[in-house]
Design an enzyme around this catalytic site. Sequence first.
Site, PDB file in Angstrom:
ATOM      1  N   THR A  25       0.752  -1.257  -0.088  1.00 42.35           N
ATOM      2  CA  THR A  25       0.041   0.006   0.075  1.00 42.35           C
ATOM      3  C   THR A  25       0.873   1.223   0.049  1.00 42.35           C
ATOM      4  OG1 THR A  25      -1.533  -1.311   1.141  1.00 42.35           O
ATOM      5  CG2 THR A  25      -1.899   1.119   1.194  1.00 42.35           C
TER       6      THR A  25
ATOM      7  N   CYS B 160      -2.969  -2.152   9.141  1.00 45.50           N
ATOM      8  CA  CYS B 160      -3.403  -1.350   8.055  1.00 45.50           C
ATOM      9  C   CYS B 160      -4.278  -0.095   8.379  1.00 45.50           C
ATOM     10  CB  CYS B 160      -3.996  -2.063   7.189  1.00 45.50           C
ATOM     11  SG  CYS B 160      -3.206  -3.476   6.310  1.00 45.50           S
TER      12      CYS B 160
ATOM     13  N   LYS C  98      -2.408   3.217  10.098  1.00 45.00           N
ATOM     14  CA  LYS C  98      -1.261   3.885   9.013  1.00 45.00           C
ATOM     15  C   LYS C  98      -1.900   4.356   7.969  1.00 45.00           C
ATOM     16  CE  LYS C  98       0.715   0.011   6.551  1.00 45.00           C
ATOM     17  NZ  LYS C  98       0.525   0.322   5.233  1.00 45.00           N
TER      18      LYS C  98
HETATM   19  P1  NAD Z   1       4.860  -8.098   6.662  1.00 48.30           P
HETATM   20  O1  NAD Z   1       5.630  -7.266   7.596  1.00 48.30           O
HETATM   21  O2  NAD Z   1       4.004  -9.074   7.118  1.00 48.30           O
HETATM   22  O3  NAD Z   1       5.795  -8.679   5.509  1.00 48.30           O
HETATM   23  C1  NAD Z   1       6.624  -7.984   4.873  1.00 48.30           C
HETATM   24  C2  NAD Z   1       8.001  -8.920   4.441  1.00 48.30           C
HETATM   25  O4  NAD Z   1       8.702  -7.995   3.750  1.00 48.30           O
HETATM   26  C3  NAD Z   1       8.783  -9.483   5.592  1.00 48.30           C
HETATM   27  O5  NAD Z   1       8.776 -10.614   5.609  1.00 48.30           O
HETATM   28  C4  NAD Z   1      10.078  -8.569   5.619  1.00 48.30           C
HETATM   29  O6  NAD Z   1      11.049  -9.531   6.132  1.00 48.30           O
HETATM   30  C5  NAD Z   1      10.049  -8.523   4.110  1.00 48.30           C
HETATM   31  N1  NAD Z   1      11.106  -7.649   3.521  1.00 48.30           N
HETATM   32  C6  NAD Z   1      11.420  -6.371   4.051  1.00 48.30           C
HETATM   33  N2  NAD Z   1      12.252  -5.614   3.371  1.00 48.30           N
HETATM   34  C7  NAD Z   1      12.495  -6.419   2.328  1.00 48.30           C
HETATM   35  C8  NAD Z   1      13.379  -6.414   0.895  1.00 48.30           C
HETATM   36  N3  NAD Z   1      14.263  -5.519   0.819  1.00 48.30           N
HETATM   37  N4  NAD Z   1      13.557  -7.601   0.333  1.00 48.30           N
HETATM   38  C9  NAD Z   1      12.789  -8.384   0.514  1.00 48.30           C
HETATM   39  N5  NAD Z   1      11.878  -8.774   1.575  1.00 48.30           N
HETATM   40  C10 NAD Z   1      11.808  -7.674   2.396  1.00 48.30           C
HETATM   41  O7  NAD Z   1       3.750  -6.962   5.821  1.00 48.30           O
HETATM   42  P2  NAD Z   1       2.623  -7.191   5.069  1.00 48.30           P
HETATM   43  O8  NAD Z   1       1.302  -7.214   6.114  1.00 48.30           O
HETATM   44  O9  NAD Z   1       2.375  -8.316   4.437  1.00 48.30           O
HETATM   45  O10 NAD Z   1       2.313  -5.729   4.256  1.00 48.30           O
HETATM   46  C11 NAD Z   1       2.933  -5.634   3.108  1.00 48.30           C
HETATM   47  C12 NAD Z   1       2.414  -4.574   2.357  1.00 48.30           C
HETATM   48  O11 NAD Z   1       0.966  -4.857   1.793  1.00 48.30           O
HETATM   49  C13 NAD Z   1       2.229  -3.044   3.300  1.00 48.30           C
HETATM   50  O12 NAD Z   1       2.127  -2.188   2.379  1.00 48.30           O
HETATM   51  C14 NAD Z   1       0.877  -3.274   3.452  1.00 48.30           C
HETATM   52  O13 NAD Z   1       0.092  -2.023   3.953  1.00 48.30           O
HETATM   53  C15 NAD Z   1       0.141  -3.831   2.561  1.00 48.30           C
HETATM   54  N6  NAD Z   1      -1.093  -4.790   3.116  1.00 48.30           N
HETATM   55  C16 NAD Z   1      -1.282  -5.385   4.231  1.00 48.30           C
HETATM   56  C17 NAD Z   1      -2.690  -6.104   4.206  1.00 48.30           C
HETATM   57  C18 NAD Z   1      -2.401  -7.036   5.448  1.00 48.30           C
HETATM   58  O14 NAD Z   1      -3.805  -7.219   5.681  1.00 48.30           O
HETATM   59  N7  NAD Z   1      -1.479  -7.205   6.237  1.00 48.30           N
HETATM   60  C19 NAD Z   1      -3.473  -6.109   3.530  1.00 48.30           C
HETATM   61  C20 NAD Z   1      -3.415  -5.248   2.459  1.00 48.30           C
HETATM   62  C21 NAD Z   1      -2.165  -4.643   1.945  1.00 48.30           C
END
Ligand code: NAD
Length: 417
Positions: A117, A251, A254
């Site tokens: 996002t 989510c 933020k």
């Molecule tokens: P998360 O923290 O669960 O996972 C992120 C992953 O990215 C981690 O495993 C981390 O180790 C990895 N990472 C960090 N830097 C990296 C890099 N340079 N290279 C490779 N991997 C790397 O996060 P999430 O909840 O999956 O959210 C990810 C995105 O999706 C955010 O922008 C969030 O707002 C969005 N989002 C989340 C949800 C939700 O319900 N969690 C829903 C829709 C959108």
Amino acid sequence: MVGAGYVGLTTASCLAQLGHSVIGVDVDATKVDHLNSGVIPIVEDGLESITRQMLDAKRLVFQLGYSDSIKSAEFIFLCVPTPQDEDGSADLTYIREAVTSLLPFLASGSIIVNKSTVPVGSTLVVEEIVRREDIFVVSNPEFLREGSAVHDFLHPDRIVVGSSDRRAAQRVADLYQSLNARVIICDPASAETIKYAANAFLATKLSFANAIAALCEHVGANIDDVIEGIGQDKRIGNQFLKPGPGWGGSCFPKDTRALVKIAESAGYDFELLRGVIDFNEIQFDRIVDKVRKAVGGTLTGKNIAVLGLTFKAHTNDLRDSPALRIVEHLQLQGATINAYDPTVTNPLAQVNICKTPIETCDMTDAILIATEWPEFVSLNPSEIGKVVRSKNMIDARNILDADLWRAAGFTYQGVGR
Ligand code: NAD
């Protein structure tokens, strides 16, 4: 799939199940090791079995960091965190880092698909880092709900794809073809806005339900009936219209703050959304007030049982959980906390984590239901009544049968009930 967290892992495993070959890239070595042995760090219905099946079928593999194997990828999904910066805006550090690491491994004609996002304009930010005409950047926001992520991926309400290149957008949309979902193809700014607008609207709807619940308490109405009455109106709908302790999670907090900042930078004061965010803070206070009132007006020296710590049921995610915010407020006012959550075993600062609800309630002055775990619905008020110091129930999720608890001698406070 760059980033194997909630979004990346779900997307990787589900895209593999749709028949694609997927490499999951993460920078967390322990996570990659666990994932390759089929052990997943998050609680998500069905995800572990799909991940294992796909690993066995060799359509999915996880790797630590970036290497030549990425050169074979036609699509590179960004699923890295976009946390809140100090001023409330979205921090793009992880996006920039991931894209910079990808640069030596991008094959001509490949598409970077942004699922994180990100603020409006971030597609351009990625394009500027890549600076190659033969690489496309497409926005494909993710709408899955934690707790039902696999279901949501496989049965999406819509797929949104934003790109200035129609063919690149169509190639991304085609990845999901077998889902038969409604596809919305638009420009990148609109796709990025859709994601924030959806979360802002859902948060607003929850806050509206909380405000109507507060009104019900003042006028002697019952929120359960009021919501049923308004939710039947198709223009309103009954989903996401449930009062509670205030919204939270990884989510909404933020993303709502980021949208206020996006609007501000573009010269628009999003007053409505600022109000919704402020109102949510008031909701935490309202729950704390209910607990304080139940224990006689002061929390100093009181022992409170908190049932549920995750931001919602069916997940082990504690990020920005309303339960934790309320625990913090209770502690600041002098209470000690026993807590139980079916998915939480690790220690939490100054919280006595218990193994069962009954152990949690032992010698406590009030019980607070903070997360709607189904197992709390069937708690036995007579059994609980035998171990508590005072019979006070604050049901911040409105999941209990109030009459049953009152009949067992408890004072019962719900939200708007
Ligand atoms: P998360 O923290 O669960 O996972 C992120 C992953 O990215 C981690 O495993 C981390 O180790 C990895 N990472 C960090 N830097 C990296 C890099 N340079 N290279 C490779 N991997 C790397 O996060 P999430 O909840 O999956 O959210 C990810 C995105 O999706 C955010 O922008 C969030 O707002 C969005 N989002 C989340 C949800 C939700 O319900 N969690 C829903 C829709 C959108």
